[in-house]
Enzyme design. Structure first.
Site, PDB file in Angstrom:
ATOM      1  N   HIS A   1       0.816  -1.219   0.000  1.00 11.07           N
ATOM      2  CA  HIS A   1       0.000   0.000   0.000  1.00 11.07           C
ATOM      3  C   HIS A   1       0.856   1.278   0.000  1.00 11.07           C
ATOM      4  O   HIS A   1       0.659   2.176  -0.812  1.00 11.07           O
ATOM      5  CB  HIS A   1      -0.926   0.040   1.214  1.00 11.07           C
ATOM      6  CG  HIS A   1      -1.819  -1.159   1.348  1.00 11.07           C
ATOM      7  ND1 HIS A   1      -2.348  -1.815   0.263  1.00 11.07           N
ATOM      8  CD2 HIS A   1      -2.281  -1.819   2.437  1.00 11.07           C
ATOM      9  CE1 HIS A   1      -3.109  -2.814   0.684  1.00 11.07           C
ATOM     10  NE2 HIS A   1      -3.076  -2.846   1.994  1.00 11.07           N
TER      11      HIS A   1
ATOM     12  N   LYS B   1       0.117   0.205  13.524  1.00  7.48           N
ATOM     13  CA  LYS B   1      -1.162  -0.091  14.169  1.00  7.48           C
ATOM     14  C   LYS B   1      -1.136   0.514  15.564  1.00  7.48           C
ATOM     15  O   LYS B   1      -0.070   0.730  16.130  1.00  7.48           O
ATOM     16  CB  LYS B   1      -1.376  -1.599  14.238  1.00  7.48           C
ATOM     17  CG  LYS B   1      -1.576  -2.220  12.848  1.00  7.48           C
ATOM     18  CD  LYS B   1      -2.262  -3.564  12.922  1.00  7.48           C
ATOM     19  CE  LYS B   1      -2.366  -4.215  11.543  1.00  7.48           C
ATOM     20  NZ  LYS B   1      -3.454  -3.659  10.717  1.00  7.48           N
TER      21      LYS B   1
HETATM   22  C1  BG6 Z   1      -4.853  -4.547   4.668  1.00  6.57           C
HETATM   23  C2  BG6 Z   1      -3.948  -4.981   5.773  1.00  6.57           C
HETATM   24  O1  BG6 Z   1      -4.277  -4.827   3.413  1.00  6.57           O
HETATM   25  O2  BG6 Z   1      -5.081  -3.145   4.764  1.00  6.57           O
HETATM   26  C3  BG6 Z   1      -4.538  -4.626   7.127  1.00  6.57           C
HETATM   27  O3  BG6 Z   1      -3.740  -6.383   5.697  1.00  6.57           O
HETATM   28  C4  BG6 Z   1      -4.894  -3.162   7.193  1.00  6.57           C
HETATM   29  O4  BG6 Z   1      -3.639  -4.959   8.172  1.00  6.57           O
HETATM   30  C5  BG6 Z   1      -5.719  -2.766   5.972  1.00  6.57           C
HETATM   31  O5  BG6 Z   1      -5.642  -2.952   8.370  1.00  6.57           O
HETATM   32  C6  BG6 Z   1      -5.910  -1.254   5.922  1.00  6.57           C
HETATM   33  O6  BG6 Z   1      -6.801  -0.945   4.887  1.00  6.57           O
HETATM   34  P1  BG6 Z   1      -7.702   0.361   4.943  1.00  6.57           P
HETATM   35  O7  BG6 Z   1      -8.397   0.380   3.621  1.00  6.57           O
HETATM   36  O8  BG6 Z   1      -8.623   0.189   6.120  1.00  6.57           O
HETATM   37  O9  BG6 Z   1      -6.760   1.505   5.144  1.00  6.57           O
END
Ligand code: BG6
Length: 483
Positions: free
Chosen positions: A242, A338
């Site tokens: 991400h 987190k």
């Molecule tokens: C996921 C991760 O890909 O993305 C998670 O595995 C994380 O750990 C999540 O919480 C976050 O996604 P978003 O869209 O809530 O920011």
């Protein structure tokens, strides 16, 4: 019906799982409800359970209602378009899936377009791809597309092996590797923001930019995902995919065209230009107990199914440099964690100070660097910070924002999975990660994964371990949110 979406069957392997119920089925149902896709669109869920179509419809209906979709529409859609096939991993199991697909296609007059969405744990992915290929489901009468969820491999080597397995059975043009951040409206808007606005693009370079920061913070903890997360950690879970995807879009050169390969070519070039990351520029953290959103929360190692001595990192902060003409010497700060104080995904592009300062900011001045702050979630929007004179006072300055918020202009934004599912059905690979891109992203971080730093503790409800907070100081920088 959106132009280009043909009648098809959408096969969810792992159809009884959490992802199917929480994200995929609601995304598909919303697309149907908004008339983006029409009725000749069927979903076949494949799972291990010995379910009938009716059992599955009942299970799905509850999930869809929880997702806030109108009960009546859902009931009708489930009745007409949802199917279930139980399957084992062997050839017999995949043959049964093939028979069911053929039966649905002939009963409803479908043209044979098929999407196989693998909503299954990473370890099961190679076996399923072999299984599909083994019975010939990798090619069909119409198009056949394969969708693979993140994480794609757990390091460079496993990603290469997985790419090989994929390519033994599928052509890259059939493959859609999901990184759901690319489906977020605000992430896609980065392209428009940069390449439709000369104002910003002309200063988007080392001449004007002092530093770039990308923060992806979550206030949530493990949420019962120890089985996956404790073997993964923040580097594999967030940074490699991400955060790095967002960085590529921030740093890439203008593509030749807006098609999938032109954009992905530019993103790969960014990754290939990143200098080896110094171990001194990486800080791993792990959350201790603390307070988040006024609630007392326990430490990572007290979470269910996490070992007392787990060394898994729940936060990462790092500095890297992109060694190309545009960005040479500009530090990029990436961080995620987190149990941070809030949920916030934000890009801060800070501009250099004027070469000669005419104004001596007096003691009463409230001056920060000029900056563009792009908030990807929540409260999506952006701010452009610049200095103004405080009226009446004697040349005292204040840094203030010009602001734009999506919600004020556009209301609620579509969910990422809705966008991605629609793109898969349209055959648009732009928002999906190409094979070489995923490998380059692993290559970047492999030395850190090979010699991971020991995670330093941080109290839940803070922005990471103290050393990660001071990481930018050595080059005279600061994190925007802690500044
Ligand atoms: C996921 C991760 O890909 O993305 C998670 O595995 C994380 O750990 C999540 O919480 C976050 O996604 P978003 O869209 O809530 O920011």
């Amino acid at each position: 019906m959106a132009a280009g979406i043909e009648a098809a069957i959408f096969v969810i392997v792992g159809g009884r799982g959490d992802l199917a119920r929480r994200k995929l089925l609601p995304a598909v149902a919303r697309l149907v409800a908004h008339r983006a896709i029409q009725k000749q669109f069927h979903v076949l869920a494949v799972g291990r359970k010995d379910y009938t179509d009716e059992d599955y419809r009942e299970w799905a209906r509850e999930g869809l209602e929880l997702a806030g979709l109108p009960a009546e529409d859902i009931a009708q859609w489930c009745r007409e378009c949802l199917h279930f096939q139980s399957s084992s991993d062997d050839a017999g199991g995949w043959k049964a899936v093939e028979d069911k697909i053929n039966q649905i296609e002939s009963q409803h007059g479908l043209p044979g377009n098929r999407v196989f969405y693998l909503a299954i744990p990473p370890r099961a992915v190679p076996g399923v791809i072999e299984g599909l290929g083994g019975v010939g489901l990798n090619v069909g009468p119409g198009y056949t597309r394969l969708v693979v969820e993140k994480p794609f491999g757990r390091d460079l080597e496993s990603a290469r092996v997985l790419n090989q397995v994929v390519h033994e059975h599928f052509d890259e043009r059939q493959v859609y590797r999901i990184d759901h951040y690319l489906g977020k409206e605000t992430v896609q808007n980065l392209l428009v923001f940069r390449f439709a606005n000369v104002l910003f693009e002309s200063s988007w370079n080392r001449e004007h930019v002092k530093s770039v920061e990308i923060t992806v913070a979550e206030s949530l903890g493990l949420e019962g995902r120890a089985g996956y997360y404790d073997n993964s950690g923040a580097m594999r879970d967030m940074i490699q995919n991400h955060v790095t995807q967002v960085m590529s879009l921030v740093a890439m050169e203008p593509p030749v065209k807006l098609d999938a390969d032109s954009i992905r070519n530019e993103k790969v070039k960014v990754l290939r230009s990143v200098l080896p990351i110094s171990p001194d520029d990486v800080v791993f953290g792990q959350y201790a107990g603390g307070t988040v959103d006024d609630e007392i929360v326990e430490s990572y190692v007290e979470e269910p199914d996490v070992a007392d001595d787990s060394a898994t990192e729940t936060s990462v902060a790092l500095r890297l440099y992109i060694d190309n003409w545009r960005w040479q010497g500009v530090p990029f700060y990436l961080r995620t964690g987190k149990r941070f104080p809030e949920r916030l995904t934000q890009i801060a592009v800070r501009f250099r100070e004027p070469p000669v300062s005419l104004f001596d900011p007096g003691a009463a001045s409230e001056v920060r660097s000029d900056a563009i702050i792009i908030t990807l979630q929540p409260d999506e929007g952006f701010e452009l910070y610049f200095d103004v004179k405080t009226p009446a006072a004697d040349m005292q300055l204040k840094t203030l924002p010009l602001e734009f918020r999506y919600a004020d202009e556009f209301g609620t934004l579509p969910g990422a999975y809705e966008t991605l599912v629609e793109d898969i059905l349209m055959g648009d690979q732009t928002l999906f990660v190409r094979a070489d891109e995923v490998e380059e992203a692993w290559r970047l971080y492999q030395p850190i994964l090979d010699n991971p730093p020991v995670p330093e503790r941080y109290a839940s409800g803070t922005w990471g371990p103290p050393r990660s907070l001071s990481l930018p100081h050595s080059t005279g920088d600061h994190w925007w949110v802690d500044d």
